[in-house]
Design an enzyme around this catalytic site. Sequence first.
Site, PDB file in Angstrom:
ATOM      1  N   GLY A 342       1.334 -33.856  -2.048  1.00 23.67           N
ATOM      2  CA  GLY A 342       1.480 -34.719  -0.879  1.00 23.67           C
ATOM      3  C   GLY A 342       0.229 -35.527  -0.588  1.00 23.67           C
ATOM      4  O   GLY A 342      -0.886 -35.136  -0.942  1.00 23.67           O
ATOM      5  N   CYS A 345      -2.204 -33.586   1.416  1.00 22.79           N
ATOM      6  CA  CYS A 345      -2.367 -32.192   0.978  1.00 22.79           C
ATOM      7  C   CYS A 345      -3.732 -31.964   0.358  1.00 22.79           C
ATOM      8  O   CYS A 345      -4.209 -32.798  -0.403  1.00 22.79           O
ATOM      9  CB  CYS A 345      -1.354 -31.836  -0.104  1.00 22.79           C
ATOM     10  SG  CYS A 345       0.325 -32.043   0.406  1.00 22.79           S
ATOM     11  N   GLY A 426      -1.330 -33.502   7.782  1.00 22.24           N
ATOM     12  CA  GLY A 426      -0.739 -32.401   7.030  1.00 22.24           C
ATOM     13  C   GLY A 426      -0.365 -31.281   7.989  1.00 22.24           C
ATOM     14  O   GLY A 426      -1.030 -31.082   9.006  1.00 22.24           O
ATOM     15  N   ARG A 440       3.510 -21.451   8.245  1.00 23.65           N
ATOM     16  CA  ARG A 440       3.932 -22.131   7.018  1.00 23.65           C
ATOM     17  C   ARG A 440       2.924 -21.885   5.883  1.00 23.65           C
ATOM     18  O   ARG A 440       3.260 -21.897   4.722  1.00 23.65           O
ATOM     19  CB  ARG A 440       3.995 -23.626   7.356  1.00 23.65           C
ATOM     20  CG  ARG A 440       4.453 -24.544   6.296  1.00 23.65           C
ATOM     21  CD  ARG A 440       4.392 -25.955   6.885  1.00 23.65           C
ATOM     22  NE  ARG A 440       4.923 -26.957   6.001  1.00 23.65           N
ATOM     23  CZ  ARG A 440       5.841 -27.843   6.373  1.00 23.65           C
ATOM     24  NH1 ARG A 440       6.348 -27.831   7.580  1.00 23.65           N
ATOM     25  NH2 ARG A 440       6.248 -28.743   5.516  1.00 23.65           N
TER      26      ARG A 440
HETATM   27  P1  XMP Z   1       3.861 -37.100   1.107  1.00 24.72           P
HETATM   28  O1  XMP Z   1       3.149 -37.361  -0.187  1.00 24.72           O
HETATM   29  O2  XMP Z   1       5.222 -37.653   1.162  1.00 24.72           O
HETATM   30  O3  XMP Z   1       3.997 -35.511   1.176  1.00 24.72           O
HETATM   31  O4  XMP Z   1       3.006 -37.528   2.273  1.00 24.72           O
HETATM   32  C1  XMP Z   1       4.698 -34.848   2.195  1.00 24.72           C
HETATM   33  C2  XMP Z   1       4.850 -33.384   1.841  1.00 24.72           C
HETATM   34  O5  XMP Z   1       3.566 -32.723   1.772  1.00 24.72           O
HETATM   35  C3  XMP Z   1       3.729 -31.340   2.107  1.00 24.72           C
HETATM   36  N1  XMP Z   1       2.737 -31.035   3.153  1.00 24.72           N
HETATM   37  C4  XMP Z   1       1.543 -30.460   2.900  1.00 24.72           C
HETATM   38  N2  XMP Z   1       1.021 -29.958   1.757  1.00 24.72           N
HETATM   39  N3  XMP Z   1      -0.946 -29.396   2.941  1.00 24.72           N
HETATM   40  C5  XMP Z   1      -0.247 -29.426   1.791  1.00 24.72           C
HETATM   41  O6  XMP Z   1      -0.763 -28.975   0.759  1.00 24.72           O
HETATM   42  C6  XMP Z   1      -0.470 -29.874   4.128  1.00 24.72           C
HETATM   43  O7  XMP Z   1      -1.156 -29.842   5.142  1.00 24.72           O
HETATM   44  C7  XMP Z   1       0.840 -30.431   4.093  1.00 24.72           C
HETATM   45  N4  XMP Z   1       1.618 -30.949   5.067  1.00 24.72           N
HETATM   46  C8  XMP Z   1       2.781 -31.317   4.438  1.00 24.72           C
HETATM   47  C9  XMP Z   1       5.141 -31.151   2.584  1.00 24.72           C
HETATM   48  O8  XMP Z   1       5.863 -30.566   1.530  1.00 24.72           O
HETATM   49  C10 XMP Z   1       5.591 -32.578   2.882  1.00 24.72           C
HETATM   50  O9  XMP Z   1       6.982 -32.755   2.801  1.00 24.72           O
END
Ligand code: XMP
Length: 521
Positions: A342, A345, A426, A440
């Site tokens: 992500g 992420c 995130g 989570r």
């Molecule tokens: P995109 O690339 O679409 O990704 O912005 C969204 C997805 O990222 C995940 N997600 C996280 N993964 N730390 C992570 O490692 C975070 O803080 C985090 N927040 C979200 C999640 O699967 C989301 O749909």
Amino acid sequence: MAAIKEAESLDSRFFKPADAFFSAYSNIGLTYDDVTLATLYSEVLPRDTQLTATLAEGLQLNIPVISSDMDTVTEARMAIAMALNGGLGLIHYNMPERDQLSELSRVKNNVHGLNQDPIKVSPDQLIGDVLTLIEKKRLGFSTFPVVDSHGKLVGLLPGHVVKHRYARRKVVEALTPRKQVHTINKKELGRDPIARADKFFMENPGIHKLLVVDDQDRLNGLFTMSDIERISQERNAQFKPARDSHFRLLCGAAVSATRNAFGELDRNRILNHVGALVERGVDVVAVSTAHGHTKGVGDTVKMLRDAFADLPIVAGNCTSGAGVEFLADCGADAIKVGQGPGSICTTRIVAGVGIPQLTALFVTSRMAQKKKVKILADGGITKSGDIVKALTMADAVICGGLLAGCLESPGETLEISGKPYKQYRGMGSLTAMKQGSAARYGHSNDSTRKVAPEGVEALKEVSGSVDRVLGQLIGGIQSGMGYLGAANLDQLREKARFIRVSPAGQREAAPHDVVELKTGG
Ligand code: XMP
């Protein structure tokens, strides 16, 4: 004939189907920009391609795009916009359970023309309170039905009096009285309430709201002219809204594997909450965690499967065949795939764990085929071409960052140096975890304990409405399918042929050696 054979064998030495391609690269993790898809003979026009995706029995989307269950991406407004475009929103769980229930209700009660649960105000409230409500809930409208404590209609508070200059006045002093408010008895709506409301708005120029009442004059709903107009347009749209069998918009909700004070799975709390979601018409729940191949997530999925036999369940996240097998055996219908791709992420940096997304999708999709479950490609999608590549293995994609800049995402628009931005963070960022999402990531919500964040807080440039952003993405997906001669998503999966791209090839793929003009549109 011989010439065709020769051309085919030439192509097949370079452009490989997924099984041969990823097996040849089994010693390296690949992601979207590492590969490209080969063109194939086509008789398919992009505009004729079908994007229907079935995620579980009874859960069909008209476009394979889902908005992520993140607190800066999906609440009711986003979920409504996603479903109206044929996709799905997963309402996040970083809020009290009762709030998640009302967000869900707002989606399920929205447009099929009639909003059955409109936001109301009471005669004794101050206009200042109404202004606070608008700000707090980030409402895009300021006209409200006024009801007494028994739900009886008292009048309508028109938007033009909801102003700071009247903040100290009571609603009752400023409302349009009951007698002058346009209403219809719900018994008069007949079989086609939309047509009835449409007729009313035609016959009453300048009136934009029609209130629905019962025999006791209690408020039962509200028609807004813009909703009715949108529904009329929908009839001509290529991708119809995603609806349930009662013609309500589809909506999903994320839940966590909540633990009690003793660290055990809080079975009663999870079951009660999911029971309440089901009662309000949720179409799918997603047991959403950073690490889904765990006892806690497995036990939660099993418990939900036992309690709600027909409820579509998504679970995750995983990046391995073993993870998919485990969650499928526990009863999940669809598995979220992605650990660390992500845009916000930092899991791979902080924990040193995670698999580049395309390799993860390949491995998990092969197990998913065996277990007859679906795969959702979650995270790392930055452009429509990534979605085309993801859909060569996944059944749908989940987007966070691509949708976070939309007007329908939660949160204020900030202006920095004249440019509008929205916050995007995130769910593993420190501030999001403090607000409740720590479970989570396997941490407790106790803010005094030190936890390592696995996500960052960021800003996204405002990108316009969901309609516009999805319009661009869908156009790209259809274009990709046209190049491959794929009329639907099954054919895309069958036909895709991959080749690895060099760093120079990646540079070549983007605009280069020009000064790009921003023409808007
Ligand atoms: P995109 O690339 O679409 O990704 O912005 C969204 C997805 O990222 C995940 N997600 C996280 N993964 N730390 C992570 O490692 C975070 O803080 C985090 N927040 C979200 C999640 O699967 C989301 O749909």
